[in-house]
Design an enzyme around this catalytic site. Structure first.
Site, PDB file in Angstrom:
ATOM      1  N   HIS A 147      45.950  27.686  41.918  1.00  0.00           N
ATOM      2  CA  HIS A 147      46.767  26.807  41.081  1.00  0.00           C
ATOM      3  C   HIS A 147      48.141  26.567  41.703  1.00  0.00           C
ATOM      4  CE1 HIS A 147      44.497  26.960  37.003  1.00  0.00           C
ATOM      5  NE2 HIS A 147      43.655  27.107  38.009  1.00  0.00           N
ATOM      6  N   GLY A 171      52.138  22.477  46.773  1.00  0.00           N
ATOM      7  CA  GLY A 171      51.892  23.343  47.916  1.00  0.00           C
ATOM      8  C   GLY A 171      52.061  24.813  47.575  1.00  0.00           C
ATOM      9  N   SER A 228      55.700  28.267  43.166  1.00  0.00           N
ATOM     10  CA  SER A 228      56.308  27.581  42.015  1.00  0.00           C
ATOM     11  C   SER A 228      55.600  27.919  40.711  1.00  0.00           C
ATOM     12  CB  SER A 228      56.321  26.068  42.240  1.00  0.00           C
ATOM     13  OG  SER A 228      55.031  25.578  42.557  1.00  0.00           O
ATOM     14  N   HIS A 263      34.261  31.606  42.296  1.00  0.00           N
ATOM     15  CA  HIS A 263      33.915  31.817  40.893  1.00  0.00           C
ATOM     16  C   HIS A 263      32.943  32.975  40.713  1.00  0.00           C
ATOM     17  CE1 HIS A 263      35.069  27.457  39.497  1.00  0.00           C
ATOM     18  NE2 HIS A 263      36.116  28.233  39.735  1.00  0.00           N
ATOM     19  N   THR A 264      32.573  33.609  41.813  1.00  0.00           N
ATOM     20  CA  THR A 264      31.751  34.820  41.720  1.00  0.00           C
ATOM     21  C   THR A 264      32.473  35.932  40.964  1.00  0.00           C
ATOM     22  OG1 THR A 264      30.465  36.415  42.990  1.00  0.00           O
ATOM     23  CG2 THR A 264      32.547  35.737  43.945  1.00  0.00           C
ATOM     24  N   ASP A 302      30.031  34.227  36.536  1.00  0.00           N
ATOM     25  CA  ASP A 302      28.876  34.707  37.302  1.00  0.00           C
ATOM     26  C   ASP A 302      28.211  35.795  36.469  1.00  0.00           C
ATOM     27  OD1 ASP A 302      27.026  35.424  39.176  1.00  0.00           O
ATOM     28  OD2 ASP A 302      28.445  36.116  40.687  1.00  0.00           O
ATOM     29  N   ASP A 309      30.521  38.226  45.856  1.00  0.00           N
ATOM     30  CA  ASP A 309      29.313  38.075  46.660  1.00  0.00           C
ATOM     31  C   ASP A 309      28.762  36.659  46.492  1.00  0.00           C
ATOM     32  OD1 ASP A 309      28.183  38.086  44.097  1.00  0.00           O
ATOM     33  OD2 ASP A 309      27.568  40.186  44.228  1.00  0.00           O
TER      34      ASP A 309
END
Length: 333
Positions: A77, A83, A87, A198-199, A250, A258
């Site tokens: 995020h 960048g 922040s 997202h594992t 997951d 993994d």
């Protein structure tokens, strides 16, 4: 005699100045000349930076395992808004932290504690942006992922506005995801690999409930979801339940870094629409198959994830006069 002495004095003074400039350049404290981040940036100026950050992250993940995916998500995020400049860490009204997608971020205390320890060890040297980048790597390693070398030398940004927070969304089509990542100099391999993060982690029930109860106003679950997976998510996210409750991204392996998540994308057992659609696109499907070893040439997920994280960590970094080194991570100097 006097003239010779003066020349000797001038020569010695010159050599001292040259040595001082060289030492400053090697110390890692100088951000002049728009210098890009590099591995080993801090040199002797703060040689324990990585071990200090790793120690703090370990303590916070052990006390609350949710901090591992929280810190990884926070880094994403941060980098996708103005960048990789820390922040997202700035507190206050209308800062990035107050924007909708960031209200569920966690792990801020770990970054602040690491900053406090580093200020005691080497004051004014290490940026909060670098601490967050290191912490994201350490969070992956603590959950069983592969390590990678982190380029350092970022500066902290001075601007944090909630209105700037425009991030890839949980219902985005593949083409939109590709455009959003390309705008940040990341290709489709980076997209699939980073989504593989997202594992570990969870999603808010308010983001996913519609797909499992009333997909596109049909009053039925999304037919593309594995029907055996639907009741599991419905039980964790009841239709009239708390929208802020969390469900694993997951299922059954949310604490281990993994390829389990990518396998679930293949079998249509993921909670986010933006994840599920990656299997429907020929390009992203082929990459998933290569990361799972189902297609040649195969790709090693751990190594590719590290490569993509390095690329992401270099998005629009602040150097030279573009930023500062904050004394505390939650406020500009």
């Amino acid at each position: 005699m006097g003239r010779g002495y003066n020349l000797l004095f001038i020569l010695v003074t010159f050599l001292v100045l040259v040595a001082a400039v060289a030492a400053q350049g090697n110390s890692g404290s100088s951000r002049g000349g728009g210098q890009r981040p590099r591995v080993g940036f801090y040199g002797n100026s703060c040689r324990n930076v990585e071990s200090i950050v790793a120690s703090v992250v370990r303590q916070h993940v052990q006390s609350n395992p949710a901090n591992a995916p929280g810190i990884l998500r926070m880094h994403f995020h941060d980098c996708f808004v103005r960048g990789c400049d820390g922040s997202v860490l700035i507190a206050g009204n209308n800062t990035e932290r107050t924007a909708g997608p960031n209200r569920s971020l966690r792990g801020f205390e770990a970054i602040e504690e690491a900053k406090t320890r580093l200020e005691a060890a080497c004051p004014g040297i290490v940026s909060c942006a670098d601490i967050l980048t290191l912490a994201a790597r350490d969070a992956v390693v603590l959950t069983g992922g592969q390590s990678w070398r982190v380029p350092l030398g970022r500066l902290d940004g001075r601007i944090s506005q909630a209105s700037d927070v425009i991030l890839p969304g949980p219902n985005d089509a593949v083409d939109k995801q590709k455009r959003d990542f390309a705008a940040k100099t990341l290709n489709t391999l980076d997209l699939v690999t980073l989504v593989g993060g997202h594992t570990i982690g969870t999603a808010g029930c308010g983001l996913v409930r519609g797909r499992f109860f009333n997909f596109n106003g049909t009053g039925q679950p999304d037919p593309s979801i594995d029907p055996t997976f639907v009741p599991l998510v419905q039980a964790r996210c009841p239709q009239a339940g708390d929208a802020s409750a969390r469900v694993d991204l997951d299922e059954g392996s949310a604490g281990r870094f993994d390829t389990s998540f990518l396998s679930k994308v293949r079998s249509n057992r993921v909670v986010l629409q933006s994840d599920l659609v990656l299997w429907n696109d020929p390009e992203t499907r082929a990459i998933i198959e290569r990361l799972l070893g189902l297609r040649r040439p195969s790709l090693r997920f751990g190594a590719e994830f590290g490569n993509s994280m390095v690329k992401m960590s270099l998005i629009e970094v602040k150097t030279g006069s573009d930023g500062e080194i904050r004394r505390v991570c939650s406020a500009i100097n």
